[in-house]
Scaffold this motif. Sequence first.
Motif, PDB file in Angstrom:
ATOM      1  N   ALA A  29       0.844  -1.196   0.000  1.00 49.85           N
ATOM      2  CA  ALA A  29       0.000   0.000   0.000  1.00 49.85           C
ATOM      3  C   ALA A  29       0.880   1.247   0.000  1.00 49.85           C
ATOM      4  N   ARG A  30       0.273   2.384  -0.305  1.00 51.99           N
ATOM      5  CA  ARG A  30       0.941   3.689  -0.252  1.00 51.99           C
ATOM      6  C   ARG A  30       0.239   4.551   0.778  1.00 51.99           C
ATOM      7  N   ILE A  31       1.019   5.347   1.525  1.00 54.52           N
ATOM      8  CA  ILE A  31       0.460   6.191   2.581  1.00 54.52           C
ATOM      9  C   ILE A  31       1.113   7.564   2.529  1.00 54.52           C
ATOM     10  N   ARG A  32       0.336   8.589   2.883  1.00 58.24           N
ATOM     11  CA  ARG A  32       0.864   9.950   3.034  1.00 58.24           C
ATOM     12  C   ARG A  32       0.421  10.464   4.391  1.00 58.24           C
ATOM     13  N   PHE A  33       1.282  11.278   5.013  1.00 56.19           N
ATOM     14  CA  PHE A  33       1.032  11.811   6.350  1.00 56.19           C
ATOM     15  C   PHE A  33       0.813  13.324   6.338  1.00 56.19           C
ATOM     16  N   ASP A  34       0.666  13.910   5.162  1.00 53.17           N
ATOM     17  CA  ASP A  34       0.524  15.366   5.025  1.00 53.17           C
ATOM     18  C   ASP A  34      -0.806  15.760   4.406  1.00 53.17           C
ATOM     19  N   ALA A  35      -1.777  14.868   4.445  1.00 49.36           N
ATOM     20  CA  ALA A  35      -3.111  15.056   3.864  1.00 49.36           C
ATOM     21  C   ALA A  35      -3.079  15.110   2.344  1.00 49.36           C
ATOM     22  N   GLY A  36      -1.911  14.868   1.754  1.00 52.63           N
ATOM     23  CA  GLY A  36      -1.825  14.784   0.301  1.00 52.63           C
ATOM     24  C   GLY A  36      -2.426  13.473  -0.174  1.00 52.63           C
ATOM     25  N   THR A  37      -2.640  13.376  -1.464  1.00 57.50           N
ATOM     26  CA  THR A  37      -3.272  12.196  -2.030  1.00 57.50           C
ATOM     27  C   THR A  37      -2.231  11.222  -2.559  1.00 57.50           C
ATOM     28  N   PRO A  38      -2.135  10.029  -1.955  1.00 57.96           N
ATOM     29  CA  PRO A  38      -1.219   9.026  -2.492  1.00 57.96           C
ATOM     30  C   PRO A  38      -1.801   8.408  -3.763  1.00 57.96           C
ATOM     31  N   ALA A  39      -0.950   7.845  -4.567  1.00 61.61           N
ATOM     32  CA  ALA A  39      -1.376   7.140  -5.777  1.00 61.61           C
ATOM     33  C   ALA A  39      -0.571   5.849  -5.861  1.00 61.61           C
ATOM     34  N   THR A  40      -0.794   5.074  -6.878  1.00 66.46           N
ATOM     35  CA  THR A  40      -0.093   3.787  -6.984  1.00 66.46           C
ATOM     36  C   THR A  40       1.418   3.942  -7.102  1.00 66.46           C
ATOM     37  N   THR A  41       1.887   5.127  -7.488  1.00 67.94           N
ATOM     38  CA  THR A  41       3.332   5.346  -7.627  1.00 67.94           C
ATOM     39  C   THR A  41       3.874   6.466  -6.747  1.00 67.94           C
ATOM     40  N   THR A  42       3.027   7.117  -5.947  1.00 66.77           N
ATOM     41  CA  THR A  42       3.497   8.192  -5.065  1.00 66.77           C
ATOM     42  C   THR A  42       3.031   7.931  -3.640  1.00 66.77           C
ATOM     43  N   GLY A  43       3.790   8.426  -2.692  1.00 70.08           N
ATOM     44  CA  GLY A  43       3.515   8.185  -1.278  1.00 70.08           C
ATOM     45  C   GLY A  43       4.520   7.180  -0.739  1.00 70.08           C
ATOM     46  N   VAL A  44       4.520   7.003   0.560  1.00 71.04           N
ATOM     47  CA  VAL A  44       5.439   6.064   1.202  1.00 71.04           C
ATOM     48  C   VAL A  44       4.928   4.647   0.960  1.00 71.04           C
ATOM     49  N   LEU A  45       5.791   3.795   0.424  1.00 71.92           N
ATOM     50  CA  LEU A  45       5.421   2.416   0.107  1.00 71.92           C
ATOM     51  C   LEU A  45       5.517   1.555   1.356  1.00 71.92           C
ATOM     52  N   ILE A  63       2.021  11.371  14.673  1.00 73.75           N
ATOM     53  CA  ILE A  63       1.313  11.663  13.434  1.00 73.75           C
ATOM     54  C   ILE A  63      -0.116  12.090  13.772  1.00 73.75           C
ATOM     55  N   LYS A  64      -0.656  13.062  13.055  1.00 74.68           N
ATOM     56  CA  LYS A  64      -2.065  13.416  13.203  1.00 74.68           C
ATOM     57  C   LYS A  64      -2.890  12.458  12.343  1.00 74.68           C
ATOM     58  N   GLY A  65      -3.821  11.771  12.975  1.00 72.21           N
ATOM     59  CA  GLY A  65      -4.647  10.814  12.249  1.00 72.21           C
ATOM     60  C   GLY A  65      -5.425  11.444  11.113  1.00 72.21           C
ATOM     61  N   SER A  66      -5.808  12.703  11.270  1.00 73.59           N
ATOM     62  CA  SER A  66      -6.570  13.390  10.230  1.00 73.59           C
ATOM     63  C   SER A  66      -5.741  13.649   8.969  1.00 73.59           C
ATOM     64  N   GLN A  67      -4.432  13.547   9.066  1.00 70.65           N
ATOM     65  CA  GLN A  67      -3.544  13.793   7.929  1.00 70.65           C
ATOM     66  C   GLN A  67      -3.236  12.518   7.137  1.00 70.65           C
ATOM     67  N   ILE A  68      -3.583  11.359   7.664  1.00 71.03           N
ATOM     68  CA  ILE A  68      -3.228  10.079   7.030  1.00 71.03           C
ATOM     69  C   ILE A  68      -4.187   9.764   5.882  1.00 71.03           C
ATOM     70  N   LYS A  69      -3.612   9.471   4.728  1.00 69.59           N
ATOM     71  CA  LYS A  69      -4.363   9.038   3.547  1.00 69.59           C
ATOM     72  C   LYS A  69      -3.688   7.777   3.013  1.00 69.59           C
ATOM     73  N   ILE A  70      -4.493   6.783   2.638  1.00 70.77           N
ATOM     74  CA  ILE A  70      -3.974   5.472   2.234  1.00 70.77           C
ATOM     75  C   ILE A  70      -4.611   5.050   0.919  1.00 70.77           C
ATOM     76  N   THR A  71      -3.816   4.419   0.060  1.00 71.59           N
ATOM     77  CA  THR A  71      -4.336   3.774  -1.146  1.00 71.59           C
ATOM     78  C   THR A  71      -3.515   2.523  -1.397  1.00 71.59           C
TER      79      THR A  71
END
Length: 101
Positions: free
Chosen positions: A46-62, A75-83
């Motif tokens: 999966a990919r995750i971002r901690f800055d409320a940005g939008t992860p994609a299949t090739t961006t974000g922390v793998l 980490i602020k839970g409200s900032q976590i986004k996962i794909t």
Amino acid sequence: MAKRNIPAGLTALGYEKITTNSTVKSLNTTTIAGSTFLISVETQSARIRFDAGTPATTTGVLLLAANSPYWFKGIKGSQIKITGAASGSVLNVMSFKNTGE
């Protein structure tokens, strides 16, 4: 190496199972209140971002299923986004807060 024990001074808030598809997921109202998260990745990476940005299949922390579980602290839970890095990723998220928060 991943930690296998819950650090002292944490209180469990909630648990959430997230199955990904092409939609970016946020945490639910129970787990979002945490500041420390234990994330287990099953099946697909999966990919995750901690800055409320939008992860994609090739961006974000793998997050690789083979290296799971992962601890994230401060980490602020409200900032976590996962794909999912691939369709059908399953993540188990346990949320914690510091005792006294």
